[in-house]
Design a protein around this motif. Sequence first.
Motif, short mmCIF file in Angstrom:
data_model
loop_
_atom_site.label_atom_id
_atom_site.label_comp_id
_atom_site.label_asym_id
_atom_site.label_seq_id
_atom_site.Cartn_x
_atom_site.Cartn_y
_atom_site.Cartn_z
N HIS A 131 0.63 -0.94 0.27
CA HIS A 131 0.14 -0.15 -0.01
C HIS A 131 0.74 1.37 0.14
O HIS A 131 1.56 1.38 0.42
N THR A 132 0.68 1.59 -1.13
CA THR A 132 1.55 3.37 -1.51
C THR A 132 0.81 3.77 -0.92
O THR A 132 -0.16 5.04 -2.71
N THR A 133 1.16 4.99 -0.19
CA THR A 133 0.85 6.46 0.13
C THR A 133 1.73 7.70 -0.57
O THR A 133 2.63 7.69 0.52
N CYS A 185 3.47 1.03 3.03
CA CYS A 185 3.84 -0.57 3.99
C CYS A 185 3.74 -1.33 3.08
O CYS A 185 2.48 -1.92 1.43
N SER A 186 4.15 -2.88 3.91
CA SER A 186 3.93 -3.98 2.81
C SER A 186 3.58 -5.26 3.84
O SER A 186 3.89 -5.19 5.17
N MET A 218 -3.45 3.45 9.37
CA MET A 218 -4.13 2.20 8.95
C MET A 218 -4.34 1.05 8.08
O MET A 218 -5.29 1.89 7.66
N PHE A 219 -2.98 0.66 8.01
CA PHE A 219 -2.74 -0.01 6.68
C PHE A 219 -2.83 -1.56 6.99
O PHE A 219 -3.35 -2.14 6.93
N ARG A 220 -2.75 -1.99 8.44
CA ARG A 220 -2.31 -3.16 8.83
C ARG A 220 -3.51 -3.93 8.97
O ARG A 220 -4.40 -3.71 9.46
N PRO A 221 -3.27 -5.38 8.72
CA PRO A 221 -4.52 -6.53 8.15
C PRO A 221 -5.19 -7.01 10.08
O PRO A 221 -4.34 -6.53 10.15
N ARG A 222 -6.31 -7.05 9.97
CA ARG A 222 -6.83 -7.21 11.37
C ARG A 222 -6.48 -8.80 11.47
O ARG A 222 -7.03 -9.32 10.64
#
Length: 299
Positions: free
Chosen positions: A9-11, A78-79, A27-31
């Motif tokens: 996820h790139t911003t 985020c990867s 808030m990018f990390r999977p739950r």
Amino acid sequence: MAIHYDITHTTVYRYRKPVSFGLHRVMFRPRDSHDLRVLATDLQVSPEAAMRLIQDPHSNSVALVQPLGEATELRIVCSFTIEHVPAPQDQLTLDPAAEFLPFAYSVQERLDLEHYLRPHHDDDDAGTLIRWAHQFLHSDKPNSTREVLTRMNAHIGQSLEYKARDEEGTQTPLQTLALGSGSCRDYALLMMEAARRLGIATRFVSGYLYDAALDTAARAQGESMTGAGTTHAWLHAYLPGAGWLAFDPTNNLMGSGQLIRVAVSRDPAQAAPISGSWYGDADAFESLEAAVVVTKRDS
């Protein structure tokens, strides 16, 4: 069967002249849960930043990022590698008392679900939203809870026009109905508020959508799904016996392994993928670029 995904996820925020930055909530990390495990994670920020992780009131993982110094570009990448083991939604049995509408949650459930049961957006004097919700109820036979939600989920994508929006915020359900269009987050909120008026607890979900048509590694064919390639939004409905079930009205998906949740909340405003501030000349902001790549690993 477990499915493994690689997610990036790139911003990128760009500015015409150097600016300084305030604190950013990411808030990018999977739950994580019994059906989803995060196997590896990496967060890269440019310019250099101070970072720490917290959990919000909904137990979502939040990275607090404080960029240091001035820059003309803020890049957050985020990867993740995850393992997903989704259960087929039709195999999740409802409690017999919840199979048909209306049903009542237990006292203990109502205490915990209060904020997910109470509507957060007003209807108009004509009762437009409640009438819209009631169109999915039969008047001449029992209403299966699952079937009512299934019909509503399908109807939204079929009857409304999808329009992506880059600006912040979410349309109210009445605005979405009046316009006849909306984005994935608008669709999710419309269904959430309609279901709440039928006595069903719902919550907003943000995350990622796996689309085989965009997976170059899979060499898949076919049309891409709506909302893929960026952050996506859908909803959960809490049904006793089955728990939180996923409904994606944008693509008419239900409990699909293609939906990878990141954050849950009672209202979309609480689940923004990224929020923060910058300081500089009023005309300094130039552009925002965001992209999500989800690739399925070979078994």
